[in-house]
Design a protein around this motif. Sequence first.
Motif, short mmCIF file in Angstrom:
data_model
loop_
_atom_site.label_atom_id
_atom_site.label_comp_id
_atom_site.label_asym_id
_atom_site.label_seq_id
_atom_site.Cartn_x
_atom_site.Cartn_y
_atom_site.Cartn_z
N ASP A 202 0.99 -1.11 -0.27
CA ASP A 202 0.19 -0.03 -0.43
C ASP A 202 1.07 1.06 0.24
N ARG B 231 -11.62 8.30 -7.74
CA ARG B 231 -13.36 8.06 -7.53
C ARG B 231 -14.46 8.58 -8.46
N GLN C 40 -4.67 7.13 -2.21
CA GLN C 40 -6.08 7.17 -2.49
C GLN C 40 -6.50 7.23 -4.01
N THR D 198 -5.33 -0.59 -8.27
CA THR D 198 -6.98 -0.22 -7.87
C THR D 198 -7.94 -1.79 -8.81
N GLU E 111 -8.16 -4.07 -2.05
CA GLU E 111 -7.83 -3.82 -1.05
C GLU E 111 -6.85 -4.81 -0.82
#
Length: 508
Positions: free
Chosen positions: A88, A95, A92, A271, A286
């Motif tokens: 990670d 979206r 972010q 993603t 995720e």
Amino acid sequence: MVLSDLGSKISQALQSMGSATIIDDKVVDKMMNTISLALLQGDVDVKLVKKLKEDVTSSCKVDAMASGVNKRKVIQTALMKGLCGMLDPGKQPFRPKKKRSNVFMFVGLQGSGKTTSCTKLAYYYRKRGWKTALVCADTFRAGAYDQLKQNATKAKVPYFGSYTERDPVVVAEQGVERFRKDNYEVIIVDTSGRHKQEDALFEEMQMVHKAISPDEVIFVMDSSMGQAAKLQATAFQGAVDVGSIIITKLDGHAKGGGALSAVAATGSPITFIGTGEHIDQFDKFETKAFVDQLLGLGNLQGLKEIIEDKNVMESQEKLVQKITSKGGEFTFRDMYDQFQTLMNLGSFGKVMSMIPGFKNLMGEGREEQSQARIKRFMTVMDSMTNKELDSDLKIFNTQPERLYRIAIGSGVHQRVVWEVLETFKQFKRVADQLKIMGRSGLDFSRMHAGEKERNIQNLAGAMSPQILQRMGGMQNFANLIKQMDGMGGMNMGVPTQKKSKPKKGRRR
């Protein structure tokens, strides 16, 4: 998925640590040596592996811990945190927003699965109620437009391209403008790829980027590149502002772990991951859920999404209502429907790995064997008459000659028909227990602790002891039911989906 080998090795190292009589720093060091070797064999960068080992061992000084501390839990938590940190980047992804046009521009090398991934992403959003469209701005590769057109037709997504216009900038501009006017919410632009990094490729990408002003640039990476993925992603990121990454072909290459960790190190979030050739073999990535599933800890949220996507729960609720109603019985037709539902969920290995403790339930390399066995059982039931399908075992106990006729009709040995009957007995034991509990017996959220534990024990008692043992025993089964209950498990309601029935046999 080849990554399951890596996950199995790490899981075994954790189990060995957990079964140790005394857990001290030497046990932790031995566990981390085993895990480090597994990661290196999975093509993960040696610097990342070294950092992971140092972070875990430094935060897990077991000898200095107080006597009441759960050492196994502390070590597992530290390892999970380290693995998540490895994958990670902390950024972010974009979206998309409803009721406006969101433009995605795909870039990548030729052969990385870019065009297929464009269609998969369009299908992903279309299935979730978005108005999606595809634009083929790849004028370099022969057959690129034909491939996108074929894929888009299969996905039932509108598309735009040209056989005559050779300028990708013009095609991209025209396509995006057309779909923006028609108020499409997700517009995906496929661009040209090359066999290697070329200045011409980057110049073309920059011109297309300037012309369409995408909201997100997605870099598509073939997992077989392993650690080299970092260099490729960095190079593309220098040419255009790469916002996120999709990794393809994770189902068939041992270097997938290296690609995942290397790409994450670039700072762009992963993603989605491609796990097969089919249009629906495309999973949202995720970090925590991925690591949990990799280590056999399950991914119930992902399983819930699959179940909702396949519209399973409505039919399951109808089955429970039928079984628990007065005079309701579980029949061979019900078992056929259960098999069909299981086949429609997709890969057995993928579904099993999403359930805590179920990852190795079928055994190594037995996924295809299990699917073939269920198909064979369904073929046997296709040779049953309507009367046989709508009955239980009584008809075969009183008229055993029917078994021979079914074996001849389905082209199998009579012992296969007996296997179907034995499998039916296992299903019916669970169904009979549900009948005793009543429909409200499945709603664990409304029960007090004692009643909940009693019903869980009754369900476990109806299962085959061998299956219960391979699931990790009574404790693991109880934990699974409680986790599902915490997510709204058995009370999820989705629109009804018509299910096909077995072929109608002769009436007798």
